[in-house]
Design a protein around this motif. Structure first.
Motif: not given
Length: 325
Positions: A25-28, A72-73, A150-158, A210-213
């Protein structure tokens, strides 16, 4: 005494769906009219994968990455990839401290929960390779010392697929580290009209909070790992991978890592759909984002203008769907 395996009843689907719904919802509110794109990005996050956003300039690649990070916080870092970027700028470097006469490790940009990499194909192959260990093993090794990420760990590349001036195409080993690749595409007329109205006055990112942690996201990831996958479904994934390796229009099929990540993505998709078990439909839904950037068509297939997306659809159509749960 052996441990009792987890049962599907132990999966807290309400928590998973609640966190996912809040992030979506936040991204939308920022990325309008692209529900499928947003859903795929959130699915990759919950599958503990990495995302490659590949599209033409100006369609919102970086906006999507920033929106997910702000929803995400957690610790967020952004890297603008350039030809002069060094591997140590990514991983960190040991610096000699004159006061205590010892080397101290100063963390690089990779030490964050969400790492936004803008135009990754503008970095040199040496810098690109600095991400390999981080993305696969979620750790960094510098001067013989290993530091966990750290976890979670996400790489978003463009990356921009059409502007090749001054770029270094990602090698297959690097592309294989990304769980999924997606394209945003141009918005519909209605969505573009709404964007001109809202984005023309204010930046919607400024209002996104942020809407979640990070802890809630990690709890959801741990819960999704417990989802039931039958022997028949795992066999279906294996047969799909094997079919890609013998397809006459492919010179490189999907790797075993691709099969693992496809199953993880299907498990996350099932959880976000409110199910405590994975169906073949979940595998089929995630097949194109997970497999299309990993396979290589033959020269004949390229001349015939068969895209990798077309070939993945053909693979899915050729592979027998298992029956039963």
């Amino acid at each position: 005494m052996p441990a009792i395996p987890a049962t599907p009843e132990s999966v807290d689907l309400d928590h998973v769906q609640g966190v996912a719904s809040a992030i979506t919802g936040a991204i939308s509110t920022v990325i309008e009219g692209k529900a499928e794109v947003v859903q795929t990005a959130v699915t990759v996050l919950f599958a503990e994968g990495h995302l490659l956003v590949e599209d033409v300039p100006g369609v919102g690649k970086t906006m999507l990455a920033k929106s997910l990070a702000r929803a995400i916080d957690c610790q967020v870092s952004r890297v603008q990839f350039t030809p002069d970027l060094l591997p140590s700028d990514i991983t960190g470097v040991s610096v000699f401290n004159q006061d205590n006469r010892q080397f101290e490790f100063r963390k690089g940009a990779i030490f964050a929960n969400v790492v936004v990499g803008d135009e990754i194909n503008r970095a040199s192959p040496k810098t690109q390779s600095a991400l390999l260990e981080s993305m696969e093993e979620r750790q960094v090794t510098v001067d013989g010392h290993t530091y966990p990420l750290p976890r979670p760990f996400l790489v978003m590349a463009t990356q921009n697929p059409i502007e090749m001036e001054g770029t270094y195409p990602l090698p297959e080993a690097q592309r294989d580290r990304f769980m999924a690749r997606l394209s945003i595409g141009y918005p519909s007329t209605t969505s573009e009209m709404a964007m001109l109205e809202s984005h023309g006055r204010v930046n919607p990112l400024d209002a996104l909070t942020p809407v979640t942690t990070a802890e809630d996201v990690q709890a959801a990831i741990e819960a999704i790992r417990l989802l039931h996958t039958s022997d028949a479904l795992r066999r279906y994934v294996v047969e799909l991978m094997a079919s890609s390796r013998t397809h006459r229009q492919l010179r490189l099929g999907a790797s075993p890592r691709a099969g693992l990540q496809l199953l993880r993505a299907a498990r996350a998709h099932a959880a976000l759909s409110g199910r405590d078990h994975v169906l073949p439909e979940d595998v089929q839904h995630m097949a194109v984002p997970v497999l299309a950037h990993r396979i290589l068509p033959t020269g004949e297939a390229s001349l015939a203008r068969h895209s990798t997306i077309d070939l993945v659809h053909d693979l899915v159509g050729r592979t027998t769907v298992p029956s039963g749960r």
